[in-house]
Every structure is written in structure tokens, then in C-alpha cells.
Motif scaffolding. Structure first.
Motif, PDB file in Angstrom:
ATOM      1  N   MET A   1       0.851  -1.174   0.000  1.00  0.00           N
ATOM      2  CA  MET A   1       0.000   0.000   0.000  1.00  0.00           C
ATOM      3  C   MET A   1       0.896   1.236   0.000  1.00  0.00           C
ATOM      4  O   MET A   1       1.880   1.294   0.716  1.00  0.00           O
ATOM      5  CB  MET A   1      -0.901  -0.019   1.226  1.00  0.00           C
ATOM      6  N   LYS A   2       0.545   2.222  -0.788  1.00  0.00           N
ATOM      7  CA  LYS A   2       1.312   3.458  -0.836  1.00  0.00           C
ATOM      8  C   LYS A   2       0.618   4.518  -0.007  1.00  0.00           C
ATOM      9  O   LYS A   2      -0.602   4.579   0.056  1.00  0.00           O
ATOM     10  CB  LYS A   2       1.468   3.935  -2.269  1.00  0.00           C
ATOM     11  N   TYR A   3       1.421   5.357   0.631  1.00  0.00           N
ATOM     12  CA  TYR A   3       0.918   6.454   1.432  1.00  0.00           C
ATOM     13  C   TYR A   3       1.364   7.751   0.790  1.00  0.00           C
ATOM     14  O   TYR A   3       2.446   7.844   0.242  1.00  0.00           O
ATOM     15  CB  TYR A   3       1.452   6.372   2.861  1.00  0.00           C
ATOM     16  N   SER A  66      11.686   3.494   7.369  1.00  0.00           N
ATOM     17  CA  SER A  66      10.266   3.168   7.454  1.00  0.00           C
ATOM     18  C   SER A  66       9.589   3.163   6.091  1.00  0.00           C
ATOM     19  O   SER A  66       8.649   2.420   5.853  1.00  0.00           O
ATOM     20  CB  SER A  66       9.545   4.178   8.357  1.00  0.00           C
ATOM     21  N   PHE A  67      10.078   4.026   5.189  1.00  0.00           N
ATOM     22  CA  PHE A  67       9.528   4.156   3.841  1.00  0.00           C
ATOM     23  C   PHE A  67      10.694   4.099   2.847  1.00  0.00           C
ATOM     24  O   PHE A  67      11.074   5.113   2.270  1.00  0.00           O
ATOM     25  CB  PHE A  67       8.774   5.487   3.684  1.00  0.00           C
ATOM     26  N   PRO A  68      11.307   2.909   2.676  1.00  0.00           N
ATOM     27  CA  PRO A  68      12.535   2.792   1.883  1.00  0.00           C
ATOM     28  C   PRO A  68      12.393   3.335   0.462  1.00  0.00           C
ATOM     29  O   PRO A  68      11.447   3.005  -0.243  1.00  0.00           O
ATOM     30  CB  PRO A  68      12.805   1.288   1.846  1.00  0.00           C
ATOM     31  N   GLY A  92       5.673   6.689  -0.707  1.00  0.00           N
ATOM     32  CA  GLY A  92       6.479   5.525  -0.384  1.00  0.00           C
ATOM     33  C   GLY A  92       5.639   4.437   0.245  1.00  0.00           C
ATOM     34  O   GLY A  92       4.503   4.659   0.662  1.00  0.00           O
ATOM     35  N   LYS A  93       6.210   3.265   0.304  1.00  0.00           N
ATOM     36  CA  LYS A  93       5.549   2.112   0.908  1.00  0.00           C
ATOM     37  C   LYS A  93       6.050   1.936   2.339  1.00  0.00           C
ATOM     38  O   LYS A  93       7.257   1.857   2.576  1.00  0.00           O
ATOM     39  CB  LYS A  93       5.848   0.847   0.095  1.00  0.00           C
ATOM     40  N   HIS A  94       5.117   1.863   3.281  1.00  0.00           N
ATOM     41  CA  HIS A  94       5.474   1.709   4.691  1.00  0.00           C
ATOM     42  C   HIS A  94       5.944   0.288   4.940  1.00  0.00           C
ATOM     43  O   HIS A  94       5.169  -0.665   4.839  1.00  0.00           O
ATOM     44  CB  HIS A  94       4.258   2.048   5.548  1.00  0.00           C
ATOM     45  N   GLU A  95       7.229   0.121   5.267  1.00  0.00           N
ATOM     46  CA  GLU A  95       7.801  -1.214   5.455  1.00  0.00           C
ATOM     47  C   GLU A  95       8.558  -1.385   6.757  1.00  0.00           C
ATOM     48  O   GLU A  95       9.159  -2.424   6.991  1.00  0.00           O
ATOM     49  CB  GLU A  95       8.739  -1.546   4.285  1.00  0.00           C
TER      50      GLU A  95
END
Length: 98
Positions: A1-3, A66-68, A92-95
Motif C-alpha cells: 500500500m502506498k501512502y 520506514s519508507f525505503p 512511499g511504501k510503509h515497510e
């Protein structure tokens, strides 16, 4: 999911002249900064080209963990003297932990 993030940054930058206005130099610096780091993993070596403050570099790397490789796109820049405000979209993607 993208934020999607909308964040305003204030950069205070000082340049020595070569014919460009202070505002133009500030905007060019930010364009180079965004082009260099957007979509890439932020390393100390990369950030040291643009940021002198170690604590700010650390914050950028923490956010990147957190958002590579998050991307940044400047939507609007307003500059006066040695001050610049950037309205940007960060995606970014929260990872990781945030």
C-alpha cells in the motif's frame, strides 16, 4: 500500500553570487537535492552532499528506513532572500517502524 504525504520544508541556504538571484540559487539547490535522493536509499554519503547537520541526516535515514526509497516531488517553491519553502509530495511504501 502506498501512502501520500504533503509536507512543507523550510530550507535556509546561503550562496555566494555568480549572477543568479538568491531565490534562483535556492530553488536550483532543492531541485538537485530532490533529483539526487528521490527514489533512492538515503545513505550518509549521499546526504552529506546536501546536509551538514548530522541530526537532520539521521532523521532522513530513520524516515527512509520506514519508507525505503520514498520519492519526493516539489509541487511549489516560494523563495525570498535566503529562505525557501517547498510544498512537496512524498510517496512511499510503509515497510518499517514509524
Amino acid at each position: 500500500m502506498k501512502y501520500l504525504f504533503s509536507i512543507a520544508f523550510l530550507f535556509c541556504i546561503t550562496f555566494n553570487g555568480n549572477g543568479q538571484t538568491q531565490s534562483d540559487k535556492n530553488k536550483e539547490f532543492i531541485k538537485r537535492y530532490y533529483a539526487a535522493i528521490s527514489g533512492k536509499i538515503k545513505t550518509p554519503e549521499l546526504l552529506s552532499q546536501f546536509i551538514r547537520d548530522t541530526s537532520l541526516s539521521n532523521q532522513v535515514m530513520i524516515f527512509d528506513s520506514s519508507f525505503p526509497g520514498y520519492t519526493m516531488t516539489a509541487v511549489e517553491m516560494i523563495s525570498e532572500g535566503n529562505k525557501l519553502v517547498v510544498k512537496a509530495i512524498m510517496t512511499g511504501k510503509h515497510e518499517g517502524l514509524f
